[in-house]
Design an enzyme around this catalytic site. Structure first.
Site, mmCIF file in Angstrom:
data_model
loop_
_atom_site.group_PDB
_atom_site.id
_atom_site.type_symbol
_atom_site.label_atom_id
_atom_site.label_comp_id
_atom_site.label_asym_id
_atom_site.label_seq_id
_atom_site.Cartn_x
_atom_site.Cartn_y
_atom_site.Cartn_z
ATOM 1 N N ASP A 33 0.692 -1.302 -0.165
ATOM 2 C CA ASP A 33 0.120 0.253 0.081
ATOM 3 C C ASP A 33 0.782 1.304 0.087
ATOM 4 O O ASP A 33 1.573 1.403 0.872
ATOM 5 C CB ASP A 33 -0.895 -0.032 1.070
ATOM 6 C CG ASP A 33 -2.120 -1.083 1.147
ATOM 7 O OD1 ASP A 33 -2.686 -1.052 0.250
ATOM 8 O OD2 ASP A 33 -2.081 -2.028 2.072
ATOM 9 N N ASP A 168 -10.377 -5.944 -0.936
ATOM 10 C CA ASP A 168 -9.307 -5.193 0.060
ATOM 11 C C ASP A 168 -9.989 -4.563 1.128
ATOM 12 O O ASP A 168 -10.626 -3.390 0.815
ATOM 13 C CB ASP A 168 -8.247 -4.277 -0.875
ATOM 14 C CG ASP A 168 -7.317 -3.617 -0.033
ATOM 15 O OD1 ASP A 168 -7.147 -4.136 0.861
ATOM 16 O OD2 ASP A 168 -6.609 -2.899 -0.643
HETATM 17 C C1 DX5 Z 1 -6.472 0.071 2.961
HETATM 18 C C2 DX5 Z 1 -5.356 -0.690 2.257
HETATM 19 C C3 DX5 Z 1 -5.605 -2.183 2.691
HETATM 20 C C4 DX5 Z 1 -5.250 -2.560 3.815
HETATM 21 C C5 DX5 Z 1 -5.881 -3.650 4.363
HETATM 22 O O1 DX5 Z 1 -6.497 1.280 2.753
HETATM 23 O O2 DX5 Z 1 -5.615 -0.388 1.028
HETATM 24 O O3 DX5 Z 1 -5.028 -2.903 1.636
HETATM 25 O O4 DX5 Z 1 -3.799 -2.668 3.918
HETATM 26 O O5 DX5 Z 1 -5.898 -3.705 5.814
HETATM 27 P P1 DX5 Z 1 -7.229 -4.303 6.459
HETATM 28 O O6 DX5 Z 1 -7.286 -5.760 6.058
HETATM 29 O O7 DX5 Z 1 -6.640 -4.054 8.029
HETATM 30 O O8 DX5 Z 1 -8.285 -3.484 6.270
HETATM 31 ZN ZN ZN Z 2 -4.305 -1.828 -0.558
#
Ligand code: DX5
Ligand code: ZN
Length: 212
Positions: A33, A168
């Site tokens: 990310d 996601d």
């Molecule tokens: C959110 C990101 C995700 C995040 C997911 O902004 O794009 O990829 O890392 O994390 P969790 O599973 O904690 O929502």
């Molecule tokens: Zn992400």
């Protein structure tokens, strides 16, 4: 087969390396990310230098939560990332971004925020490798899961059963199975894995939940 992809959302190179090490023997790929403090209020590592300097067998998918991704794409195409995802809400130049990625022979996907309709993809659907549905507001680990996005995923899957779907945000074992039922091929998972205390077991549990 449905793939579980651990996500890495970090502010330092040290955290990046630690998370890569933690998943290296567990997963085939990671989701990196990148947040710029503009498109979303959080800010992560910029990522280029970290990705270029690491030696790993992991494939890296980069998720650009950045404003005007057209200004970042060329630099990312110089790195060894496997795929690039950008947000349709962040740019007026989606066509240009897709073309640049294709010229560089790289996979390219478009992410949709929870409130963005599928129709935003209309002009690009045939040109992209996958669609990335956010089930949280982007920017952070541990965002609130927005279950209604799964209806959007089902609708999309109905119309485009052959287009790979990534879901996601906020995924845990229970939600993983719902997302797969809606049509997801890949699930990106952050806090559930990292807060579990045992990354390998957490991935196993997620895999079990989507097999049953
Ligand atoms: C959110 C990101 C995700 C995040 C997911 O902004 O794009 O990829 O890392 O994390 P969790 O599973 O904690 O929502
Ligand atoms: Zn992400």
């Amino acid at each position: 087969m449905v793939e579980i992809t651990p996500s890495i959302l970090v502010k330092t190179k040290e955290e990046f390396l630690n998370k890569i090490l933690a998943v290296e023997n567990i997963s085939e790929r990671v989701h990196l990310d990148i947040a710029d403090g503009i498109f979303v209020s959080n800010m992560t590592i910029s990522g280029f230098e970290e990705v270029e300097s690491i030696e790993t067998n992991l494939k890296i998918d980069v998720h650009l939560m950045v404003s005007k991704p057209e200004n970042h794409i060329i630099r990312w195409l110089e790195t060894p990332v496997d795929s690039i995802t950008f947000h349709i809400e962040a740019t007026q130049k989606a066509q240009e971004i897709i073309e640049k990625a294709k010229e560089a022979d790289r996979k390219i996907g478009i992410a949709l925020n929870p409130e963005t309709p599928i129709s935003a993809l209309a002009n690009f659907i045939d040109q992209i490798d996958f669609v990335h549905f956010m089930t949280v507001e982007p920017g952070f680990y541990g965002g609130q899961f927005i279950e209604s996005v799964l209806d959007k995923v089902s609708d999309f899957y109905y119309f485009y059963p052959d287009k790979p779907i990534i879901v996601d945000g906020g995924i845990n074992p229970e939600r993983a199975s719902k997302a797969v039922q809606a049509g997801a091929n890949t699930l990106v998972v952050g806090s559930y894995i990292w807060n579990s205390g045992d990354v390998g077991k957490a991935v196993e549990k997620l895999n079990r939940s989507i097999e049953s």
